[in-house]
Write an enzyme that holds these catalytic residues in place. Structure first.
Site, PDB file in Angstrom:
ATOM      1  CB  THR A  22      -0.994   0.031   1.184  1.00  0.00           C
ATOM      2  OG1 THR A  22      -0.282  -0.259   2.376  1.00  0.00           O
ATOM      3  CG2 THR A  22      -2.096  -0.986   1.010  1.00  0.00           C
ATOM      4  NE  ARG A  30     -11.190  -8.389   0.970  1.00  0.00           N
ATOM      5  CZ  ARG A  30      -9.937  -8.801   1.057  1.00  0.00           C
ATOM      6  NH1 ARG A  30      -8.958  -7.945   1.024  1.00  0.00           N
ATOM      7  NH2 ARG A  30      -9.656 -10.075   1.173  1.00  0.00           N
ATOM      8  CD  GLN A  95       1.248 -12.276   4.938  1.00  0.00           C
ATOM      9  OE1 GLN A  95       1.554 -11.199   5.420  1.00  0.00           O
ATOM     10  NE2 GLN A  95       0.256 -12.986   5.415  1.00  0.00           N
ATOM     11  CG  ASP A  98       3.102  -6.209  -4.967  1.00  0.00           C
ATOM     12  OD1 ASP A  98       4.259  -6.664  -4.895  1.00  0.00           O
ATOM     13  OD2 ASP A  98       2.518  -5.665  -4.011  1.00  0.00           O
ATOM     14  CG  HIS A 113      -0.474 -15.492  -0.369  1.00  0.00           C
ATOM     15  ND1 HIS A 113      -0.890 -14.476   0.448  1.00  0.00           N
ATOM     16  CD2 HIS A 113      -0.379 -16.586   0.436  1.00  0.00           C
ATOM     17  CE1 HIS A 113      -1.043 -14.932   1.697  1.00  0.00           C
ATOM     18  NE2 HIS A 113      -0.724 -16.206   1.709  1.00  0.00           N
ATOM     19  CB  CYS A 124       0.113 -27.283 -21.417  1.00  0.00           C
ATOM     20  SG  CYS A 124       0.344 -25.559 -21.873  1.00  0.00           S
ATOM     21  CB  CYS A 140      -2.866 -21.861 -23.254  1.00  0.00           C
ATOM     22  SG  CYS A 140      -1.278 -22.657 -23.557  1.00  0.00           S
ATOM     23  CB  SER A 181      -2.579  -7.518  10.276  1.00  0.00           C
ATOM     24  OG  SER A 181      -3.078  -8.371   9.267  1.00  0.00           O
TER      25      SER A 181
HETATM   26 ZN   LIG Z   1      -1.671 -24.670 -22.459  1.00  0.00          ZN
END
Ligand SMILES: [Zn+2]
Length: 238
Positions: A22, A30, A95, A98, A113, A124, A140, A181
């Protein structure tokens, strides 16, 4: 004090969360777009949505991909990359999805994450830049559907990143949490693993966390970028 710990530690691990992102200006998804505020991310951010509601799914992530293209690493990310080069720190567990740590030049990053910087094919596994979502292209060359390389609701953490984070937390002599947090499990177990393995634990976060009681040093209500910049100049002077 922290600069002395950093200089004395033989193995320092950084753990970053939403507060780090941030400060780049990147809005929380959100609140990023009024349209999505009405939607429940636990309904939208799923493979179910990808398979049955692909246009809405891609539209949701297209907005988030545009967000990370519009913003980028801040001073704090750059200082951490520099500290890794100087071997003041040894790895980053994040976590955040970006990809800003890597973009800033950090090498050893466990993205717990996943990352929004890439997409991969459900069938694939071929990787693509998330630029394709910007063009609303989600197929793809094999005909499979492309999904962001992040964990969706109900999915477990990527094994490589999890294992790396686990090992790093155990090795740490100094473990510094920046802008988390520590409320999201299982990522929030790493500070405690470090502490139990004998590390000093530092938590720098806007608000209090449930883990503050375990920390050797806690800093609240400060911008992470500014704290890092201060420490960096103190290290340069000494
Ligand atoms: Zn593929």
């Amino acid at each position: 004090m922290l600069q002395d710990w950093l200089a004395a530690s033989n193995y320092t691990v950084i753990f970053t969360g939403a507060g780090m992102s941030t400060e780049s200006g990147l809005p929380d998804f959100r609140s990023a777009n009024g349209l999505w505020r009405k939607k429940d991310p636990s309904q939208l951010a799923t493979t179910e949505a990808l398979n049955h509601n692909v246009h809405e799914f891609v539209e949701f992530y297209r907005d988030r991909v545009l967000g990370i293209k519009k913003y980028g690493p801040h001073k704090g990310h750059k200082i951490l990359a520099d500290w890794e080069k100087k071997q003041l720190i040894h790895s980053i567990i994040t976590q955040n999805v970006d990809g800003f740590h890597t973009e800033a030049g950090s090498i050893r990053v466990a993205e717990l994450h996943g990352t929004l910087q890439t997409l991969h094919c459900q069938l694939c596994n071929k990787k693509y830049s998330s630029e394709k979502y910007v063009d609303e292209d989600f197929i793809c060359e094999c005909g499979g559907m492309l999904r962001p390389s992040i964990i969706l609701f109900g999915e477990s953490l990527p094994e490589d990143a999890f294992n790396m984070a686990f090992e790093e937390a155990q090795k740490a002599e100094l473990f510094i949490v920046l802008g988390s947090s520590l409320s999201v499990s299982p990522a929030n177990q790493f500070p405690l693993i470090a502490k139990e393995s004998g590390a000093k634990l530092v938590i720098i976060n806007e608000e209090q966390t449930d883990y503050d009681i375990y920390a050797d040093l806690v800093i609240h209500k400060r911008k992470i970028g500014e704290v890092l910049k201060e420490i960096d100049s103190m290290l340069r002077e000494s």
